[in-house]
Design a protein around this motif. Structure first.
Motif, PDB file in Angstrom:
ATOM      1  N   ASP A  97      41.010  43.453  45.385  1.00 28.45           N
ATOM      2  CA  ASP A  97      40.602  44.463  44.407  1.00 28.45           C
ATOM      3  C   ASP A  97      41.671  45.540  44.311  1.00 28.45           C
ATOM      4  O   ASP A  97      41.470  46.682  44.729  1.00 28.45           O
ATOM      5  CB  ASP A  97      39.253  45.056  44.831  1.00 28.45           C
ATOM      6  CG  ASP A  97      38.599  45.917  43.750  1.00 28.45           C
ATOM      7  OD1 ASP A  97      39.090  45.907  42.606  1.00 28.45           O
ATOM      8  OD2 ASP A  97      37.597  46.585  44.067  1.00 28.45           O
ATOM      9  N   GLU A  98      42.831  45.165  43.765  1.00 34.54           N
ATOM     10  CA  GLU A  98      43.981  46.060  43.691  1.00 34.54           C
ATOM     11  C   GLU A  98      44.421  46.237  42.234  1.00 34.54           C
ATOM     12  O   GLU A  98      44.627  45.243  41.525  1.00 34.54           O
ATOM     13  CB  GLU A  98      45.144  45.499  44.508  1.00 34.54           C
ATOM     14  CG  GLU A  98      44.850  45.350  45.997  1.00 34.54           C
ATOM     15  CD  GLU A  98      44.759  46.699  46.700  1.00 34.54           C
ATOM     16  OE1 GLU A  98      45.511  47.610  46.311  1.00 34.54           O
ATOM     17  OE2 GLU A  98      43.944  46.826  47.623  1.00 34.54           O
ATOM     18  N   LEU A  99      44.594  47.504  41.816  1.00 38.32           N
ATOM     19  CA  LEU A  99      44.941  47.775  40.418  1.00 38.32           C
ATOM     20  C   LEU A  99      46.191  47.034  39.928  1.00 38.32           C
ATOM     21  O   LEU A  99      46.151  46.431  38.854  1.00 38.32           O
ATOM     22  CB  LEU A  99      45.117  49.289  40.207  1.00 38.32           C
ATOM     23  CG  LEU A  99      43.860  50.070  39.819  1.00 38.32           C
ATOM     24  CD1 LEU A  99      44.159  51.556  39.785  1.00 38.32           C
ATOM     25  CD2 LEU A  99      43.338  49.597  38.463  1.00 38.32           C
ATOM     26  N   TRP A 102      45.289  43.404  39.257  1.00 37.43           N
ATOM     27  CA  TRP A 102      44.449  43.210  38.073  1.00 37.43           C
ATOM     28  C   TRP A 102      45.304  43.216  36.813  1.00 37.43           C
ATOM     29  O   TRP A 102      45.139  42.379  35.930  1.00 37.43           O
ATOM     30  CB  TRP A 102      43.393  44.316  37.979  1.00 37.43           C
ATOM     31  CG  TRP A 102      42.280  44.256  38.981  1.00 37.43           C
ATOM     32  CD1 TRP A 102      41.908  45.241  39.846  1.00 37.43           C
ATOM     33  CD2 TRP A 102      41.382  43.173  39.225  1.00 37.43           C
ATOM     34  NE1 TRP A 102      40.834  44.843  40.613  1.00 37.43           N
ATOM     35  CE2 TRP A 102      40.488  43.572  40.250  1.00 37.43           C
ATOM     36  CE3 TRP A 102      41.242  41.899  38.667  1.00 37.43           C
ATOM     37  CZ2 TRP A 102      39.474  42.743  40.728  1.00 37.43           C
ATOM     38  CZ3 TRP A 102      40.229  41.062  39.149  1.00 37.43           C
ATOM     39  CH2 TRP A 102      39.369  41.481  40.165  1.00 37.43           C
ATOM     40  N   ARG A 103      46.229  44.169  36.756  1.00 36.94           N
ATOM     41  CA  ARG A 103      47.054  44.295  35.551  1.00 36.94           C
ATOM     42  C   ARG A 103      48.005  43.104  35.386  1.00 36.94           C
ATOM     43  O   ARG A 103      48.217  42.607  34.281  1.00 36.94           O
ATOM     44  CB  ARG A 103      47.855  45.594  35.608  1.00 36.94           C
ATOM     45  CG  ARG A 103      46.998  46.855  35.494  1.00 36.94           C
ATOM     46  CD  ARG A 103      47.880  48.089  35.307  1.00 36.94           C
ATOM     47  NE  ARG A 103      47.085  49.282  35.046  1.00 36.94           N
ATOM     48  CZ  ARG A 103      46.944  50.303  35.888  1.00 36.94           C
ATOM     49  NH1 ARG A 103      47.557  50.262  37.061  1.00 36.94           N
ATOM     50  NH2 ARG A 103      46.212  51.345  35.580  1.00 36.94           N
ATOM     51  N   GLY A 109      42.795  43.155  33.935  1.00 33.09           N
ATOM     52  CA  GLY A 109      41.542  43.554  34.564  1.00 33.09           C
ATOM     53  C   GLY A 109      40.310  42.939  33.953  1.00 33.09           C
ATOM     54  O   GLY A 109      39.188  43.225  34.376  1.00 33.09           O
ATOM     55  N   PRO A 259      37.827  45.196  36.680  1.00 35.28           N
ATOM     56  CA  PRO A 259      37.256  46.453  36.168  1.00 35.28           C
ATOM     57  C   PRO A 259      36.890  46.413  34.689  1.00 35.28           C
ATOM     58  O   PRO A 259      36.097  47.243  34.235  1.00 35.28           O
ATOM     59  CB  PRO A 259      38.355  47.487  36.448  1.00 35.28           C
ATOM     60  CG  PRO A 259      39.605  46.693  36.668  1.00 35.28           C
ATOM     61  CD  PRO A 259      39.179  45.386  37.238  1.00 35.28           C
ATOM     62  N   SER A 285      34.376  45.209  40.708  1.00 37.09           N
ATOM     63  CA  SER A 285      35.517  45.931  41.243  1.00 37.09           C
ATOM     64  C   SER A 285      35.203  47.396  41.467  1.00 37.09           C
ATOM     65  O   SER A 285      34.402  48.008  40.742  1.00 37.09           O
ATOM     66  CB  SER A 285      36.704  45.806  40.283  1.00 37.09           C
ATOM     67  OG  SER A 285      37.751  46.673  40.641  1.00 37.09           O
ATOM     68  N   ASP A 286      35.856  47.974  42.468  1.00 40.18           N
ATOM     69  CA  ASP A 286      35.798  49.417  42.678  1.00 40.18           C
ATOM     70  C   ASP A 286      36.803  50.162  41.818  1.00 40.18           C
ATOM     71  O   ASP A 286      36.779  51.394  41.745  1.00 40.18           O
ATOM     72  CB  ASP A 286      36.051  49.752  44.159  1.00 40.18           C
ATOM     73  CG  ASP A 286      34.947  49.293  45.074  1.00 40.18           C
ATOM     74  OD1 ASP A 286      33.789  49.243  44.625  1.00 40.18           O
ATOM     75  OD2 ASP A 286      35.251  48.967  46.243  1.00 40.18           O
ATOM     76  N   CYS A 287      37.708  49.431  41.194  1.00 42.47           N
ATOM     77  CA  CYS A 287      38.747  50.048  40.366  1.00 42.47           C
ATOM     78  C   CYS A 287      38.211  50.385  38.980  1.00 42.47           C
ATOM     79  O   CYS A 287      37.253  49.783  38.503  1.00 42.47           O
ATOM     80  CB  CYS A 287      39.945  49.117  40.230  1.00 42.47           C
ATOM     81  SG  CYS A 287      40.753  48.674  41.782  1.00 42.47           S
ATOM     82  N   GLU A 288      38.870  51.327  38.343  1.00 39.14           N
ATOM     83  CA  GLU A 288      38.577  51.652  36.941  1.00 39.14           C
ATOM     84  C   GLU A 288      39.889  51.703  36.181  1.00 39.14           C
ATOM     85  O   GLU A 288      40.880  52.240  36.678  1.00 39.14           O
ATOM     86  CB  GLU A 288      37.834  52.980  36.817  1.00 39.14           C
ATOM     87  CG  GLU A 288      36.413  52.948  37.368  1.00 39.14           C
ATOM     88  CD  GLU A 288      35.635  54.213  37.066  1.00 39.14           C
ATOM     89  OE1 GLU A 288      36.195  55.077  36.322  1.00 39.14           O
ATOM     90  OE2 GLU A 288      34.507  54.340  37.548  1.00 39.14           O
ATOM     91  N   ILE A 289      39.890  51.122  34.965  1.00 36.53           N
ATOM     92  CA  ILE A 289      41.051  51.150  34.097  1.00 36.53           C
ATOM     93  C   ILE A 289      40.628  51.712  32.764  1.00 36.53           C
ATOM     94  O   ILE A 289      39.651  51.250  32.153  1.00 36.53           O
ATOM     95  CB  ILE A 289      41.636  49.726  33.899  1.00 36.53           C
ATOM     96  CG1 ILE A 289      42.102  49.127  35.239  1.00 36.53           C
ATOM     97  CG2 ILE A 289      42.812  49.764  32.906  1.00 36.53           C
ATOM     98  CD1 ILE A 289      42.592  47.702  35.140  1.00 36.53           C
TER      99      ILE A 289
END
Length: 290
Positions: A97-99, A102-103, A109, A259, A285-289
């Protein structure tokens, strides 16, 4: 049969878009693709150059009674192997779960990361490696690899030479530039020569083996289009290998939804359950984009 140069103890995460995710879980196969088609153009080349420099820098202070002619023949064999064969790889991250991942690898994402249990790689006839990233210690690592090869290679064209060459080759297939260190990559490598061996070349017909002793022989790679070029690849089933085939039921430990993934936890759970998978979890995911 997977050879675990590196033995992971936590899930191996494969980032994918939704279409690839569905193809993977339904086919229960992974694609191992020509490593030169990766996003780092220095793959293989950087390690090859560093190993060559390390071999050429060896002296009798490093190896008493160093036979430079035998060492040159050994290096020539490794460079020939690099030129006349292809490394096919599938790459995983140790974090799911890494930004940046994801990109780069999950359609901005909108995809998922698939957390495979390490035992799911047992059926793939390749070499599991933890990628090293270049830093100030890299020349010393390659110097040690060159010394180790010199001490174990034996005479040219012998079994000991072949085994030492295989270990040396693995040193530079596991190196990437430091700018990719955020990936924390683990990879499975499968190597095969370009040209089909002649029928009488028994040893080179045998590329690898499965745990039950069945031989993986040379075969034509598949081909697909990627980034405007034809890329060769192999498909291999994942899961536990047995005499009855490959069992993928417990191959997947976790799915993380990207995300911006439009699939829901319930939808992904239903897909996996319908395909016979067991013992997995699914979360967002805990990430937000933005």
């Amino acid at each position: 049969m997977a050879y675990f140069e590196y033995k992971p103890t936590t899930p191996l995460f494969y980032y994918a878009d939704v279409e690839s995710f569905e193809n993977i879980v339904r086919s229960k196969r992974l694609w191992l693709t020509d490593v030169t088609a990766s996003n780092d153009p220095r793959e293989i080349r950087m390690g090859r150059e560093l190993f060559s420099a390390a071999v050429n820098a060896l002296t009798e202070d490093d190896i008493p009674l160093l036979n430079r002619r035998d060492m040159a023949a050994f290096l020539a064999d490794i460079l020939r192997l690099s030129r006349t064969s292809t490394c096919y790889t599938v790459c995983f991250g140790l974090a799911g779960d890494e930004l940046p991942m994801w990109r780069e690898y999950a359609a901005g994402g909108t995809g998922v990361s698939i957390g495979f249990r390490p035992t799911a790689m047992n059926a793939i006839p390749g070499r599991m490696q933890l990628v090293r990233y270049s830093d100030e210690t890299t020349p010393a690592v390659f110097r040690e690899a060159a010394i180790r090869a010199a001490l174990t290679m034996g005479k040219p064209r012998t079994l000991s030479s072949v085994l030492a060459a295989s270990e040396a080759f693995a040193t530079f297939t596991s190196l990437k530039h430091r700018t990719w260190a955020y990936e924390r990559e683990v990879r499975m490598i499968f190597n095969q020569r370009h040209e089909k061996p002649e029928p009488g070349e028994i040893l080179t017909q045998m590329v690898s083996a499965h745990p039950d002793g069945s031989i993986v022989e040379w075969r034509e790679p598949l081909a697909r289009q990627s980034r405007g070029r034809t890329v060769s690849y192999f498909e291999f089933p994942f899961g536990r290998h047995s005499n009855n085939g490959t069992d993928a039921r417990r191959a997947i430990e976790q799915i993380v939804l990207g995300p911006q993934c439009e699939m829901t936890v319930d939808e992904v759970t239903a897909i996996l359950s319908s395909e016979g998978y067991e013992g997995f979890s699914v979360r967002a995911s805990d990430c937000e984009i933005q």
